[in-house]
Design a protein around this motif. Structure first.
Motif, PDB file in Angstrom:
ATOM      1  N   ASP A  28       0.870  -1.176   0.000  1.00 23.07           N
ATOM      2  CA  ASP A  28       0.000   0.000   0.000  1.00 23.07           C
ATOM      3  C   ASP A  28       0.905   1.223   0.000  1.00 23.07           C
ATOM      4  OD1 ASP A  28      -2.332   1.526   0.115  1.00 23.07           O
ATOM      5  OD2 ASP A  28      -2.293   1.614   2.295  1.00 23.07           O
ATOM      6  N   LEU A  29       0.788   2.054  -1.034  1.00 21.47           N
ATOM      7  CA  LEU A  29       1.674   3.205  -1.196  1.00 21.47           C
ATOM      8  C   LEU A  29       0.892   4.504  -1.058  1.00 21.47           C
ATOM      9  CD1 LEU A  29       3.533   2.064  -4.462  1.00 21.47           C
ATOM     10  CD2 LEU A  29       3.962   1.348  -2.117  1.00 21.47           C
ATOM     11  N   HIS A  30       1.411   5.436  -0.280  1.00 20.23           N
ATOM     12  CA  HIS A  30       0.803   6.759  -0.148  1.00 20.23           C
ATOM     13  C   HIS A  30       1.900   7.815  -0.316  1.00 20.23           C
ATOM     14  CE1 HIS A  30      -2.576   4.555   1.478  1.00 20.23           C
ATOM     15  NE2 HIS A  30      -3.283   5.655   1.527  1.00 20.23           N
ATOM     16  N   LEU A  31       1.776   8.614  -1.355  1.00 23.61           N
ATOM     17  CA  LEU A  31       2.737   9.675  -1.632  1.00 23.61           C
ATOM     18  C   LEU A  31       1.994  11.007  -1.623  1.00 23.61           C
ATOM     19  CD1 LEU A  31       5.633  10.491  -2.485  1.00 23.61           C
ATOM     20  CD2 LEU A  31       4.935  10.110  -4.863  1.00 23.61           C
ATOM     21  N   ALA A  32       2.554  11.973  -0.912  1.00 20.88           N
ATOM     22  CA  ALA A  32       1.895  13.279  -0.796  1.00 20.88           C
ATOM     23  C   ALA A  32       1.809  13.975  -2.153  1.00 20.88           C
ATOM     24  CB  ALA A  32       2.630  14.147   0.217  1.00 20.88           C
ATOM     25  N   ASP A  33       0.955  14.971  -2.236  1.00 17.87           N
ATOM     26  CA  ASP A  33       0.540  15.613  -3.489  1.00 17.87           C
ATOM     27  C   ASP A  33       1.701  16.111  -4.347  1.00 17.87           C
ATOM     28  OD1 ASP A  33      -1.904  16.304  -4.924  1.00 17.87           O
ATOM     29  OD2 ASP A  33      -1.295  18.393  -4.652  1.00 17.87           O
ATOM     30  N   ASP A  34       2.772  16.561  -3.731  1.00 19.48           N
ATOM     31  CA  ASP A  34       3.891  17.128  -4.482  1.00 19.48           C
ATOM     32  C   ASP A  34       5.068  16.165  -4.621  1.00 19.48           C
ATOM     33  OD1 ASP A  34       2.883  20.027  -4.741  1.00 19.48           O
ATOM     34  OD2 ASP A  34       2.665  19.590  -2.612  1.00 19.48           O
ATOM     35  N   GLY A  35       4.862  14.924  -4.221  1.00 19.82           N
ATOM     36  CA  GLY A  35       5.932  13.938  -4.324  1.00 19.82           C
ATOM     37  C   GLY A  35       6.170  13.506  -5.756  1.00 19.82           C
ATOM     38  N   ASP A  36       7.415  13.329  -6.117  1.00 18.27           N
ATOM     39  CA  ASP A  36       7.775  12.861  -7.450  1.00 18.27           C
ATOM     40  C   ASP A  36       7.380  11.387  -7.588  1.00 18.27           C
ATOM     41  OD1 ASP A  36       9.463  11.681  -9.621  1.00 18.27           O
ATOM     42  OD2 ASP A  36      10.244  13.729  -9.709  1.00 18.27           O
TER      43      ASP A  36
END
Length: 453
Positions: free
Chosen positions: A168-176
């Motif tokens: 399960d991956l969660h990357l914030a809005d500005d993450g590359d």
């Protein structure tokens, strides 16, 4: 990373005006977003409007009870959650209590074991999940590699053969988005080295539009089976008289973090191996788990935390010989920890710990050594006292866990390892909130059941 919604709520609690809150939001937004002043103000107003609606909305008592939650007045920081010490173990016991709904398991959350297990038609299904180390957000390959290896270890040490992985991956809005790929590359590496496929996953943003920044959080889970149910290794099976066998450990996510933030990045290379998995495969292939009472990996709060949690679960004591332990910690890693003034007994070293009757010890040691895995006996299980003790230079010391795991970065050293002065008050309120969560669940269950009958 900035939690815009949380920022509004906190500033509102501190009596900031709407204008002051909007101004602060604009400042945060412009750090991460390449927007004009007008666009930033427009976004800030939209975020404020949505959040303000949730703060001030009027609803029925029934709906309000569902949407609200019981406050502990204790933060994750206060209780050291995730820091693998006394406070963390306390919260996990409460989480286990909430999750217990009376459905029969072989290993459930109350066992406080490394993995859970339920009986299938023919086999025992073993499940584990591990979260990515929070300080490795900028080093996704290392994060992916170590969390995958960790969750597989938790399945292996129950005597189970891992069959599949999920993530399960969660990357914030500005993450590359490249972070996602590099993290998956870490999972792929362990998957290919071990022959266990990744079969499912989910990818989302951290907090959706309400959280800006580049923070990456994730987890990897593993599923395995035990062909012979009664042979599953569990902490409750540890007995007085058992030898404690340890394999060489070079650390995982914690040691990699220590190396990177301690200015010794070359030490990270020492952590990239699958020796633990190789050791467990050796035990499985030689059918030696039937001669093992329990196994665990040296992770939670270091040897201090693991030994004491097992003592509580199995109602036994332990004598650990530090000279034997030291000889099985990767020398490069041990030197780094000592040079940085870090208690190696209080951090994750990722060794395999095996609890077995002394009559089987030599056979297990021989099998591991033939597989070129360094190992040895580091202690024994005793009847009393029911605590872990460390024998060092002929002196016996209590091997107690601290409130938090040993501080292994400068920030952690600033936070410290001691418990807060109002610890008991915080814990009492937290326990009360956990009970309220159970009551809430039961209430909703009753509502749903009545509506559907």
């Amino acid at each position: 990373m900035a939690d815009l919604e949380g920022l509004i709520i906190r500033l509102h609690e501190k009596k900031f005006t709407k204008e002051e809150i909007i101004s602060r939001l604009v400042d945060e937004i412009k750090i991460y977003k390449d927007l004009t002043e007008g666009e930033a103000v427009e976004l800030a107003n939209a975020v404020f409007s949505e959040t303000w609606t949730t703060i001030n909305q009027k609803t029925s008592r029934e709906t309000a009870d569902i949407l609200d939650y019981s406050k502990c007045e204790a933060t994750m920081h206060d209780l050291g959650v995730g820091c693998r010490g006394e406070g963390d173990f306390f919260v996990h016991r409460l989480l286990a209590e909430i999750s217990d709904v009376g459905i029969r398991t072989i290993l459930g959350p109350r066992s406080q074991d490394d993995a859970g297990a339920v009986k299938g038609k023919r086999d025992v299904i073993v499940v584990s999940v591990d979260g990515t180390h929070s300080r490795l957000t900028e080093f996704p390959f290392i994060a992916g590699f170590h969390v995958t290896r960790a969750t597989m270890r938790d399945v292996y040490i129950k005597g189970a053969k891992p069959l599949a992985l999920l993530t399960d991956l969660h990357l914030a809005d500005d993450g590359d988005v490249g972070k996602l790929f590099d993290f998956m590359s870490g999972i792929r590496t362990v998957s290919k080295l071990t022959g266990v496929p990744l079969v499912a996953g989910s990818t989302l943003r951290v907090g959706g539009d309400m959280v800006i920044g580049t923070r990456f959080v994730s987890c990897v889970g593993a599923v395995g089976v035990v062909r012979t149910p009664h042979l599953i290794a569990a902490r409750t099976k540890v007995k007085p008289g058992d030898d404690i066998i340890m394999t060489e450990g070079a650390g995982g996510g914690t040691i990699a973090t220590t190396a990177i933030y301690g200015g010794l990045p070359e030490v990270v290379i020492e952590t990239l191996n699958v020796q633990f998995i190789k050791a467990c495969e050796t035990l499985l292939n030689r059918n030696l788990f039937r001669k093992i009472h329990a196994a665990t990996d040296w992770t939670n709060g270091g040897l201090r935390g693991d030994c004491n949690e097992i003592c509580k679960t199995a109602e036994v004591g332990m004598k650990i010989y530090e000279k034997n332990v030291e000889s099985l910690v990767n020398p490069v890693v041990l030197k780094m920890l000592r040079d940085l003034g870090i208690d190696y007994l209080g951090v994750s070293i990722d060794s395999l710990l095996i609890f077995t009757s002394s009559k089987h010890s030599e056979e297990i040691l021989s099998a591991l050594r033939n597989a070129r895995i360094r190992c040895g006996i580091i202690g024994t299980v005793i009847e009393t006292p029911k605590r872990a003790e460390l024998i060092s230079d002929g002196e016996t010391k209590s091997l107690e866990p601290l409130y938090r795991e040993a501080a292994y970065t400068k920030v952690k050293k600033f936070v410290g390892e001691k418990s807060p002065e109002n610890k008991e008050i915080l814990m009492n309120k937290t326990a009360q909130a956990a009970q309220e969560a159970i009551k809430k669940s039961e209430k909703i269950i009753k509502i749903i059941s009545e509506r559907e009958t």
